[in-house]
Scaffold this motif. Sequence first.
Motif, PDB file in Angstrom:
ATOM      1  N   THR A  42      40.836  65.986  26.582  1.00 28.86           N
ATOM      2  CA  THR A  42      40.165  64.967  25.778  1.00 28.86           C
ATOM      3  C   THR A  42      39.809  63.774  26.649  1.00 28.86           C
ATOM      4  OG1 THR A  42      42.271  63.939  25.153  1.00 28.86           O
ATOM      5  CG2 THR A  42      41.355  65.599  23.645  1.00 28.86           C
ATOM      6  N   VAL A  43      38.764  63.080  26.235  1.00 33.39           N
ATOM      7  CA  VAL A  43      38.346  61.833  26.875  1.00 33.39           C
ATOM      8  C   VAL A  43      38.292  60.775  25.795  1.00 33.39           C
ATOM      9  CG1 VAL A  43      36.508  60.645  28.142  1.00 33.39           C
ATOM     10  CG2 VAL A  43      36.987  63.047  28.612  1.00 33.39           C
ATOM     11  N   THR A  44      38.957  59.654  26.054  1.00 25.35           N
ATOM     12  CA  THR A  44      38.953  58.536  25.116  1.00 25.35           C
ATOM     13  C   THR A  44      38.474  57.293  25.855  1.00 25.35           C
ATOM     14  OG1 THR A  44      40.886  59.523  24.047  1.00 25.35           O
ATOM     15  CG2 THR A  44      40.357  57.252  23.463  1.00 25.35           C
ATOM     16  N   VAL A  45      37.483  56.618  25.278  1.00 20.94           N
ATOM     17  CA  VAL A  45      36.943  55.394  25.853  1.00 20.94           C
ATOM     18  C   VAL A  45      37.123  54.278  24.839  1.00 20.94           C
ATOM     19  CG1 VAL A  45      34.885  54.265  26.780  1.00 20.94           C
ATOM     20  CG2 VAL A  45      35.252  56.696  27.174  1.00 20.94           C
ATOM     21  N   LEU A 103      30.063  57.545  28.347  1.00 24.27           N
ATOM     22  CA  LEU A 103      31.117  56.559  28.609  1.00 24.27           C
ATOM     23  C   LEU A 103      30.764  55.188  28.048  1.00 24.27           C
ATOM     24  CD1 LEU A 103      32.265  57.405  32.240  1.00 24.27           C
ATOM     25  CD2 LEU A 103      33.349  58.032  30.072  1.00 24.27           C
ATOM     26  N   GLY A 104      29.495  54.891  27.955  1.00 26.26           N
ATOM     27  CA  GLY A 104      29.080  53.619  27.378  1.00 26.26           C
ATOM     28  C   GLY A 104      28.885  52.538  28.428  1.00 26.26           C
ATOM     29  N   PRO A 105      28.381  51.393  27.980  1.00 25.61           N
ATOM     30  CA  PRO A 105      27.980  50.347  28.916  1.00 25.61           C
ATOM     31  C   PRO A 105      29.098  49.773  29.781  1.00 25.61           C
ATOM     32  CG  PRO A 105      27.724  49.618  26.644  1.00 25.61           C
ATOM     33  CD  PRO A 105      28.130  51.042  26.608  1.00 25.61           C
ATOM     34  N   GLY A 106      30.303  49.696  29.293  1.00 30.62           N
ATOM     35  CA  GLY A 106      31.376  49.096  30.078  1.00 30.62           C
ATOM     36  C   GLY A 106      31.912  49.989  31.174  1.00 30.62           C
ATOM     37  N   ASP A 122      35.104  54.533  40.788  1.00 32.04           N
ATOM     38  CA  ASP A 122      35.739  53.289  41.209  1.00 32.04           C
ATOM     39  C   ASP A 122      36.125  52.487  39.962  1.00 32.04           C
ATOM     40  OD1 ASP A 122      36.577  50.936  42.330  1.00 32.04           O
ATOM     41  OD2 ASP A 122      34.874  50.748  43.697  1.00 32.04           O
ATOM     42  N   PRO A 123      37.413  52.513  39.580  1.00 29.43           N
ATOM     43  CA  PRO A 123      37.819  51.815  38.357  1.00 29.43           C
ATOM     44  C   PRO A 123      37.658  50.302  38.436  1.00 29.43           C
ATOM     45  CG  PRO A 123      39.741  52.649  39.536  1.00 29.43           C
ATOM     46  CD  PRO A 123      38.526  53.190  40.223  1.00 29.43           C
ATOM     47  N   ARG A 124      37.483  49.756  39.635  1.00 30.97           N
ATOM     48  CA  ARG A 124      37.274  48.309  39.774  1.00 30.97           C
ATOM     49  C   ARG A 124      35.927  47.869  39.283  1.00 30.97           C
ATOM     50  NH1 ARG A 124      38.554  48.346  46.038  1.00 30.97           N
ATOM     51  NH2 ARG A 124      36.910  49.883  45.742  1.00 30.97           N
ATOM     52  N   LEU A 125      35.005  48.812  39.095  1.00 30.38           N
ATOM     53  CA  LEU A 125      33.650  48.487  38.665  1.00 30.38           C
ATOM     54  C   LEU A 125      33.475  48.445  37.151  1.00 30.38           C
ATOM     55  CD1 LEU A 125      31.630  50.617  41.240  1.00 30.38           C
ATOM     56  CD2 LEU A 125      32.176  48.188  41.341  1.00 30.38           C
ATOM     57  N   VAL A 126      34.532  48.715  36.427  1.00 30.19           N
ATOM     58  CA  VAL A 126      34.462  48.693  34.959  1.00 30.19           C
ATOM     59  C   VAL A 126      34.266  47.254  34.506  1.00 30.19           C
ATOM     60  CG1 VAL A 126      35.730  49.100  32.825  1.00 30.19           C
ATOM     61  CG2 VAL A 126      35.837  50.756  34.677  1.00 30.19           C
ATOM     62  N   ARG A 127      33.269  47.062  33.654  1.00 27.13           N
ATOM     63  CA  ARG A 127      33.009  45.731  33.114  1.00 27.13           C
ATOM     64  C   ARG A 127      33.816  45.525  31.842  1.00 27.13           C
ATOM     65  NH1 ARG A 127      27.320  44.702  31.630  1.00 27.13           N
ATOM     66  NH2 ARG A 127      27.309  46.884  31.121  1.00 27.13           N
ATOM     67  N   ALA A 128      34.334  44.324  31.702  1.00 27.58           N
ATOM     68  CA  ALA A 128      35.056  43.994  30.469  1.00 27.58           C
ATOM     69  C   ALA A 128      34.071  43.991  29.314  1.00 27.58           C
ATOM     70  CB  ALA A 128      35.727  42.641  30.603  1.00 27.58           C
ATOM     71  N   SER A 129      34.487  44.624  28.218  1.00 22.31           N
ATOM     72  CA  SER A 129      33.554  44.678  27.066  1.00 22.31           C
ATOM     73  C   SER A 129      33.907  43.676  26.021  1.00 22.31           C
ATOM     74  CB  SER A 129      33.547  46.067  26.459  1.00 22.31           C
ATOM     75  OG  SER A 129      34.824  46.580  26.285  1.00 22.31           O
TER      76      SER A 129
END
Length: 129
Positions: A42-45, A103-106, A122-129
Amino acid sequence: MALRYPRLDALFSDHPAPAPARRPAPRPAPAPGLVVDTDQRTVTVEGRQVTMPYLEFELLAHLVGNPLRVHSRRQLMENVWGRPDTGDSRTIATHIARIRRKLGPGHREAIATVRQIGYKYDPRLVRAS
């Protein structure tokens, strides 16, 4: 009393000195809000369940399981698809585009394109939503 010089002993010895123990590099923490459960497949976002076909899930799990490592298109074809690269890079690009959309915009920026080579997570590139 004889003086001992360990470095010289190692240089002139017939037996190489044992390599010093190296600690593995610390793995980055997964991106907050993204959970890829390979046991349950499963994938949860951000708490939202995302449905992915088999190959999209395998590709995402492979990238997330090896963060910050650049994967060439050839490596992805061999490791995820299980067959040699036939030179059709559009297959991987299409799957990456679908995964990013889901995955969506964030979180879509966390799958980075490395020009002329392939992709990395790169998990550092995830933007705060």
